[in-house]
Design an enzyme around this catalytic site. Structure first.
Site, PDB file in Angstrom:
ATOM      1  CG  HIS A  54     -20.457 105.359  -1.542  1.00  0.00           C
ATOM      2  ND1 HIS A  54     -21.964 105.149  -1.737  1.00  0.00           N
ATOM      3  CD2 HIS A  54     -19.976 104.329  -1.731  1.00  0.00           C
ATOM      4  CE1 HIS A  54     -22.336 103.946  -1.733  1.00  0.00           C
ATOM      5  NE2 HIS A  54     -21.055 103.254  -1.763  1.00  0.00           N
ATOM      6  NE  ARG A 107     -20.148 109.212   1.988  1.00  0.00           N
ATOM      7  CZ  ARG A 107     -20.571 107.681   2.152  1.00  0.00           C
ATOM      8  NH1 ARG A 107     -21.785 107.404   1.612  1.00  0.00           N
ATOM      9  NH2 ARG A 107     -20.134 107.004   2.772  1.00  0.00           N
ATOM     10  CG  HIS A 117     -25.447  96.761  -0.789  1.00  0.00           C
ATOM     11  ND1 HIS A 117     -24.457  97.657   0.010  1.00  0.00           N
ATOM     12  CD2 HIS A 117     -26.464  96.051   0.359  1.00  0.00           C
ATOM     13  CE1 HIS A 117     -24.773  97.437   1.105  1.00  0.00           C
ATOM     14  NE2 HIS A 117     -25.686  96.438   1.562  1.00  0.00           N
ATOM     15  CG  ASP A 149     -18.376 100.105  -0.894  1.00  0.00           C
ATOM     16  OD1 ASP A 149     -18.899 101.216  -1.501  1.00  0.00           O
ATOM     17  OD2 ASP A 149     -18.766  99.259  -0.366  1.00  0.00           O
ATOM     18  CG  HIS A 200     -18.651 107.419   6.867  1.00  0.00           C
ATOM     19  ND1 HIS A 200     -19.810 107.652   6.573  1.00  0.00           N
ATOM     20  CD2 HIS A 200     -18.494 105.825   6.541  1.00  0.00           C
ATOM     21  CE1 HIS A 200     -20.564 106.580   6.214  1.00  0.00           C
ATOM     22  NE2 HIS A 200     -19.729 105.789   5.918  1.00  0.00           N
TER      23      HIS A 200
END
Ligand SMILES: [Zn+2]
Ligand SMILES: [Zn+2]
Length: 427
Positions: A64, A66, A181, A307, A311
């Site tokens: 990810h 973002r 997912h 994965d 954050h």
């Protein structure tokens, strides 16, 4: 003409059954030759690689990045920098950005940003549904035309079975995998960790292992019905693995990836309410972990993928119920695999390389994953003896959310080469 010689490395390339000390000659971004030594290097840049291992550049098929929308967590530039600093020459970027990657415009934006960053190759994954709302299919044809290599609504499962059926039918037209997912959210409202001994002991709401297994089952049935290529993202339970194994034995186009964290941790890691052990699917039990290790060794598992889910610290500092799911993985994966899988004797180095290179390349249908003549000059150099201590403060990623801080591991990436150009060297 640009010429780069990697001299004296042990070259491990499972795609050619190769494990030998040789010189690797890279010319104009492709593998020109692998020779026994004594290669002419007058006009070449030379990397003295005695004592190192050269392998096909690693490909992380599940990250990810973002951007667009959540640049405070990660950007395509910082994420692709983290990739090469972790020994990855390519990553596949999930679609759950803001806006999601549900159009050619977003796919093109991602590719443009990646080209500007000049670090890892970035392969965009388009969303299955518009806005990732699970209702209307995205314009797969346009996204594939623009460079998307797969579709997934990762972060969310596609609940509506008819939408998934049509997505699989549509994906076969473009011969791209549908990556799911696998979760059944109705089964566990508010669940934050694996349902079992530890969720009871800690008083946290559980997610039963059946959540993944029901979804894997449903999607295998749909894959059989439609002939689609169905790939299970971050497979975590022994029951899901068994179902994939059965599907493969029946000749279906079903593949799966596992993450390093599910291979080395269990739900016991949650016991101090540590939010860096909060992810989806949740960490499970020791018997699941052992089953995944077996799946690596016996060939059921097709790829290791991180994965990588950065954050902000403030988000992960919330209490366990409220902190977001996910951890970063790009800069710890290779050392974890070298130490906990290869040194521990679970799998050979060659098998590890396969799971991180030719495995994901085959699923996504992208170049690389091999050092065969004429292949892209994407190479990862490994130092098997190097001791490293995981220090999130040194990450190139903007994310610091890892459960592995302070871990001491043996083995690490040493240098990363993309298209014949050195893009990262360990200090
Ligand atoms: Zn996911
Ligand atoms: Zn994900």
């Amino acid at each position: 003409m640009s010429r780069l010689v990697v001299r004296g490395a042990r070259i491990v390339d499972p795609s050619q059954n190769l494990d030998e000390v040789c010189d690797l000659v890279l010319v104009d971004g492709i593998v020109e030759s692998i020779v026994d030594g004594g290669v002419q290097s007058d006009d070449a840049q030379v990397i003295e690689a005695k004592g190192l291992v050269a392998v096909p550049g690693f490909i992380d098929m599940h990250v990810h990045l973002r951007e667009p929308g959540f640049e405070y967590k990660e950007t395509i530039a910082s994420g692709s920098h983290a990739a090469v600093a972790g020994g990855f020459t390519a990553v596949a970027a999930m679609a759950n950005t803001d806006p999601p990657n549900d159009s050619a415009a977003v796919t093109e934006f991602i590719l443009r940003k990646a080209a500007q960053a000049r670090k890892a190759r970035v392969y965009p994954i388009g969303s299955i549904t518009k806005g990732m709302k699970g209702e209307e299919l995205s314009e797969m044809g346009e996204m594939v035309e623009a460079g998307a290599v797969a579709v997934s609504d990762d972060g969310l499962p596609v609940d509506d079975v008819n939408v998934m059926r049509r997505a699989m039918e549509y994906a076969t037209v473009f011969d791209i995998p549908v990556i799911e997912h696998c979760e059944t959210p109705d089964l566990h409202p508010g669940g934050v960790m694996n349902e079992g001994y530890w969720s009871t002991a800690l008083g946290l709401r559980g997610i039963p292992r059946a959540s993944e297994e029901i979804s894997v089952d449903r999607n295998i049935v749909l894959a059989e019905m439609t002939g689609a290529r169905f790939h299970v993202a971050h497979l975590s339970t022994s029951g899901a693995l068994r179902r994939v194994q059965e599907a493969k034995a029946r000749g279906l186009g079903v593949t799966c990836e596992v993450t390093p964290h599910h291979l080395v941790l269990t739900d016991e890691s949650v016991k101090s309410y540590d939010t860096s052990a909060k992810m989806k699917p949740p960490l499970v039990t020791e018997s699941d972990r052992l089953a995944l290790l077996q799946g690596l060794a016996d060939g059921t598992v097709d790829a290791i993928a991180t994965d990588h889910a950065p954050h902000h610290m403030d988000e992960k500092s919330e209490d366990f119920d409220h902190a977001p799911f996910g951890i970063v993985g790009l800069e710890t994966a290779v050392s974890l695999c070298l130490d906990r899988l290869v040194r521990a004797g679970v799998i050979s180095l060659s098998r590890m390389v396969e799971l991180l290179s030719s495995g994901p390349a085959r699923i996504l249908g992208v170049p690389g994953g091999t050092l065969a003549l004429g292949a892209p000059a994407d190479v990862t150099l490994l130092d098997l003896e190097r001791r490293v201590r995981v220090d999130p403060d040194t990450f190139a990623s903007r994310g610091r959310n890892t459960p592995f801080a302070g871990w001491e591991l043996t083995g690490s990436p040493a240098k990363t080469i993309v298209s014949g150009r050195v893009v990262w060297t360990r200090e």
